[in-house]
Structure formats: C-alpha cells, structure tokens
Design a protein around this motif. Structure first.
Motif, PDB file in Angstrom:
ATOM      1  N   UNK A 117       0.754  -1.154  -0.085  1.00 46.12           N
ATOM      2  CA  UNK A 117       0.014   0.160   0.006  1.00 46.12           C
ATOM      3  C   UNK A 117       0.661   1.079  -0.091  1.00 46.12           C
ATOM      4  N   UNK A 118       1.662   1.560  -1.244  1.00 43.57           N
ATOM      5  CA  UNK A 118       2.650   2.588  -1.300  1.00 43.57           C
ATOM      6  C   UNK A 118       2.264   3.169  -2.567  1.00 43.57           C
ATOM      7  N   UNK A 119       2.347   4.754  -2.665  1.00 43.42           N
ATOM      8  CA  UNK A 119       1.968   5.031  -3.871  1.00 43.42           C
ATOM      9  C   UNK A 119       3.394   5.087  -4.904  1.00 43.42           C
ATOM     10  N   UNK A 120       4.388   4.860  -3.964  1.00 44.75           N
ATOM     11  CA  UNK A 120       5.676   4.759  -4.807  1.00 44.75           C
ATOM     12  C   UNK A 120       6.695   3.751  -4.505  1.00 44.75           C
ATOM     13  N   UNK A 121       6.196   2.369  -4.850  1.00 44.59           N
ATOM     14  CA  UNK A 121       6.893   1.255  -4.678  1.00 44.59           C
ATOM     15  C   UNK A 121       8.394   1.286  -5.159  1.00 44.59           C
ATOM     16  N   UNK A 152      22.988  -1.845  23.136  1.00 41.65           N
ATOM     17  CA  UNK A 152      23.725  -1.935  21.842  1.00 41.65           C
ATOM     18  C   UNK A 152      23.439  -0.683  21.378  1.00 41.65           C
ATOM     19  N   UNK A 153      24.638   0.145  21.096  1.00 45.81           N
ATOM     20  CA  UNK A 153      24.816   1.423  20.295  1.00 45.81           C
ATOM     21  C   UNK A 153      24.563   0.996  18.856  1.00 45.81           C
ATOM     22  N   UNK A 154      23.368   1.109  18.488  1.00 43.34           N
ATOM     23  CA  UNK A 154      22.934   0.742  16.994  1.00 43.34           C
ATOM     24  C   UNK A 154      23.199   1.913  16.120  1.00 43.34           C
ATOM     25  N   UNK A 155      23.103   1.998  14.587  1.00 44.81           N
ATOM     26  CA  UNK A 155      23.392   2.972  13.907  1.00 44.81           C
ATOM     27  C   UNK A 155      22.236   2.774  12.790  1.00 44.81           C
ATOM     28  N   UNK A 156      21.593   4.142  12.695  1.00 45.54           N
ATOM     29  CA  UNK A 156      20.264   4.046  11.535  1.00 45.54           C
ATOM     30  C   UNK A 156      19.743   5.243  11.862  1.00 45.54           C
ATOM     31  N   UNK A 157      18.464   5.248  11.420  1.00 46.84           N
ATOM     32  CA  UNK A 157      17.709   6.328  11.277  1.00 46.84           C
ATOM     33  C   UNK A 157      16.302   5.822  11.796  1.00 46.84           C
ATOM     34  N   UNK A 158      15.168   6.821  12.171  1.00 46.95           N
ATOM     35  CA  UNK A 158      13.744   6.393  12.184  1.00 46.95           C
ATOM     36  C   UNK A 158      13.338   5.542  11.066  1.00 46.95           C
ATOM     37  N   UNK A 159      12.667   4.651  11.183  1.00 45.50           N
ATOM     38  CA  UNK A 159      11.971   3.702   9.892  1.00 45.50           C
ATOM     39  C   UNK A 159      10.727   4.735   9.255  1.00 45.50           C
ATOM     40  N   UNK A 160      10.537   5.617   9.940  1.00 40.79           N
ATOM     41  CA  UNK A 160       9.558   6.762   9.584  1.00 40.79           C
ATOM     42  C   UNK A 160      10.026   7.313   8.141  1.00 40.79           C
ATOM     43  N   UNK A 161      11.396   7.358   8.155  1.00 37.04           N
ATOM     44  CA  UNK A 161      12.027   8.083   6.967  1.00 37.04           C
ATOM     45  C   UNK A 161      11.626   7.375   5.827  1.00 37.04           C
ATOM     46  N   UNK A 162      11.544   5.984   5.833  1.00 33.05           N
ATOM     47  CA  UNK A 162      11.122   5.064   4.618  1.00 33.05           C
ATOM     48  C   UNK A 162       9.826   5.257   4.380  1.00 33.05           C
ATOM     49  N   UNK A 163       9.002   5.497   5.386  1.00 34.36           N
ATOM     50  CA  UNK A 163       7.498   5.700   5.259  1.00 34.36           C
ATOM     51  C   UNK A 163       7.201   6.919   4.481  1.00 34.36           C
ATOM     52  N   UNK A 164       7.815   7.981   4.833  1.00 36.42           N
ATOM     53  CA  UNK A 164       7.927   9.134   4.019  1.00 36.42           C
ATOM     54  C   UNK A 164       8.310   9.200   2.606  1.00 36.42           C
ATOM     55  N   UNK A 165       9.257   8.351   2.510  1.00 38.69           N
ATOM     56  CA  UNK A 165       9.783   8.181   1.005  1.00 38.69           C
ATOM     57  C   UNK A 165       8.770   7.505   0.032  1.00 38.69           C
ATOM     58  N   UNK A 166       8.236   6.597   0.468  1.00 42.07           N
ATOM     59  CA  UNK A 166       7.368   5.758  -0.296  1.00 42.07           C
ATOM     60  C   UNK A 166       6.039   6.087  -0.512  1.00 42.07           C
ATOM     61  N   UNK A 167       5.499   6.985   0.418  1.00 40.85           N
ATOM     62  CA  UNK A 167       4.190   7.557   0.647  1.00 40.85           C
ATOM     63  C   UNK A 167       3.094   6.496   0.364  1.00 40.85           C
ATOM     64  N   UNK A 168       2.569   6.266   1.749  1.00 39.15           N
ATOM     65  CA  UNK A 168       1.653   5.317   1.709  1.00 39.15           C
ATOM     66  C   UNK A 168       0.254   5.733   1.111  1.00 39.15           C
TER      67      UNK A 168
END
Ligand SMILES: Nc1nc2c(c(=O)[nH]1)N[C@H]1C(S)=C(S)[C@@H](COP(=O)(O)O)O[C@H]1N2
Ligand SMILES: [Mo]
Length: 326
Positions: A117-121, A152-168
């Motif tokens: 359910x994304x506008x930009x797969x 654990x000191x993880x490295x990454x970014x909020x998963x919400x960045x992916x959600x923004x990118x693909x536009x649900x």
C-alpha cells in the motif's frame, strides 16, 4: 573497593567489579558451556569464531551522531558478547552458531523491495539506504523473550523516513518485514523450527514511532552478519524477536500480517509482544532479566521494565488490554 548502591536494587557487587573483565568473561562462558555440556569444545569454538569473523566481509566504519534523547544510559554490552551470543535461526538455533556460521551470508549486492500500500513502490540497495537520512547512533536496550538483555549502540535512522519516502496509500495499516531465506547461504533454513522466511510485523503507528530504528550498523560500523547484516529493524520496547534481521522485503498492508513466531506458537508469541513484566510467557515469568556480560550466571536477575523502559510508547496502547493483546 568502593561498593556503590545498585540501580537495580541488587546489593551484591557485580561480577565485573570483583573480577578482572577477561577473567569473568571467561568464567561466564565456561559456566554456560558446562551447562551446555560442551566444555571440551571451548577452545575449538573460540577458534571457529575468530575464523568466521576473518572470513566474513570486513565491517565498514559508519559516521553517525549520537542521539542522546533516544539513548539509554546503561553500560553498553561488550562487542564480543553482542556478536557471539545471538538468535538468528537461519544460522542455527544455538546462541553460538550464528557467529560461527553467518560468514556465508553475502550482504552485497543487497536490495530491499518496498511494496504494498504505497504510492511509490521501490527497490533500494544498501548504498541508497545508507544515504536516505542522516545516520544516528542510538544506545538501545534489547530484551529477548528468553529473559536476557543487552545494550547496543545501533546505527540507523527512524523507520518513519522510509514511510515518508514511499508515500503510503490510505489503506496502509500495518507493515511486514521479511528476512532473506536462502538455503545456499543460510544452513538453518533447512530446519523446520520456523516457517521460512522469517516474517515480522508492526502496526503502522508503531512503525512510525521515532524509536523504531531502520538499522544499518552497530558500534560505529556496519552490522556483523550474525546481527542481521546488512539491514534490520530494531523495536526496543518489544521482545527481540520483533526485530527482524537481514531484511529483503518491506510490505505495507491493510490487514495484520501473520508472523513467523506467531505461526509457530500462537499461544506463546502474539503480534504485539511488548516487553511487559506483568504478562508472563505461558512457560516462564517475564518479571526479571539477566544482562549479558554483567549479571553472572548465579546472580539475582534484575527487574524488567514496562515497555523495556521506553515509557514514551505507552500512548500507542491506551485503552488496550495488554494481557489480551500480548
Ligand atoms: N531473521 C531473523 N531475525 C531475528 C531472529 C531470527 O532468528 N531470524 N531472532 C530474533 C531474536 S529472538 C532476537 S532476541 C534478536 C537478536 O538480535 P541480536 O542477535 O542482534 O542481539 O533478533 C531477532 N531477529
Ligand atoms: Mo529473542
């Protein structure tokens, strides 16, 4: 020696305060192996472990800025412990097996397909994922449903960045994460402990919560294979099994996905699986935990915190009966 009051209420000194680190680490491993009946294999296992690291693709340095607002003050677990005591059933069900076996995982080239359910797969490779948003370091507690935890000191970014990118689309209510399941690279995929591929999922508001981390590294470097290279998710207020490793597909869905652990044992592993000291696993209590590398084998365990201490997420579950939605 100074005996400080313990934040977890334990009034004995930690093993780390009475014994040099290398000695107690050795002792702890020895005790674990006595319990596992594998003492004779200790030296061999150490060698195999070193060899496995040498065979895997070298880790790359990642520059990430510490996000103090999202970092626990607990002492980070030793890298050696975090990379040699793992659950990654695709490489074997014993805690020591992923470290020895996971060098066969080929993490480049690697792509993640984002669909549903994304506008930009789209299909993103690891370099695009590394550049999609600024990398942050976040020191998270991770608690396994089995009753142990690490920091654990993880490295990454909020998963919400992916959600923004693909536009649900307006229909997206859940997200499903699928791990790689390739028998040629993953010896455990031949076993029947789980239905492969390993699948996990979150409700959309959980996935959008800033604590949910699209994870590309740990300890300032890319992820070791045994920790879910090259990309995984970390959901720190849920039991460790919600944090799927080596992800190849992310799907946004209208309906709640079936997850690998829920399919394997529905009465034991629910969809939510929030860390909750008040809701026992059917076969054991979830009220306490052992911090790997700190709380020795014969040590009193420390109290488990509601949502693993991440109280910020409580509003996501307002009005829900967390005994029913376990
Ligand atoms: N694909 C996959 N992801 C997985 C698992 C697994 O077996 N396969 N184990 C889970 C469990 S039970 C835990 S506790 C964490 C462990 O992560 P770590 O080894 O990096 O500490 O990974 C989770 N993610
Ligand atoms: Mo776990």
């Amino acid at each position: 020696m100074l005996i400080k009051p313990k934040p977890n209420g334990i009034d004995l000194p930690y093993p780390s305060e009475i014994t040099p680190q290398h000695v107690y680490e050795q002792r702890r491993r020895f005790i674990a192996q006595v319990a596992a009946g594998a003492v004779a294999g200790t030296a061999l296992w150490e060698m195999a472990n070193r060899e496995a690291f040498a065979q895997a693709a070298p880790l790359q340095k990642l520059s990430a800025k510490l996000n103090p607002a999202y970092s626990a003050l607990d002492k980070p677990t030793a890298f050696k412990d975090a990379t040699s005591y793992n659950n990654f059933y695709e490489f074997g069900t014993d805690k020591s097996e992923p470290a020895v076996n996971a060098h066969t995982l080929k993490t480049r080239p690697w792509t993640v397909s984002i669909e549903g359910e994304v506008k930009k797969p789209m299909t993103l490779d690891i370099d695009s994922l590394l550049k999609l948003a600024p990398l942050e370091e976040r020191v998270y507690r991770l608690r396994c449903v089995e009753g142990w935890s690490m920091v654990i000191p993880w490295v990454g970014y909020s998963f919400s960045e992916i959600i923004k990118k693909v536009e649900l689309t307006g229909n997206a209510k859940y997200v499903e994460f699928t791990s790689l399941a390739d028998r040629a690279q993953m010896p455990g995929v031949g076993s029947r402990v789980l239905n492969w591929p390993y699948v996990e999922g979150l409700r959309l508001d959980e996935a959008n919560h800033p604590l949910t981390l699209l994870t590309l590294g740990m300890y300032g470097q890319t992820l070791p294979n045994q920790n879910g290279a090259p990309v995984r998710v970390i959901v720190p207020w849920k039991y460790g099994f919600k944090s799927a490793k080596s992800i190849v597909k992310i799907r946004f869905l209208k309906e709640q996905p079936r997850t690998a652990w829920n399919l394997a044992a529905p009465s034991e592993y629910g969809f939510y699986s929030n860390v909750n000291p008040q809701v026992d696993h059917p076969r054991w209590s979830q009220a306490t935990e052992r911090r790997i590398g700190e709380d020795g084998f014969f040590h009193k365990k420390r109290a488990t915190l509601m949502f693993n201490g991440y109280a910020d997420v409580a509003p996501l579950y307002a009005g829900m009966d967390l005994k029913k939605f376990y």
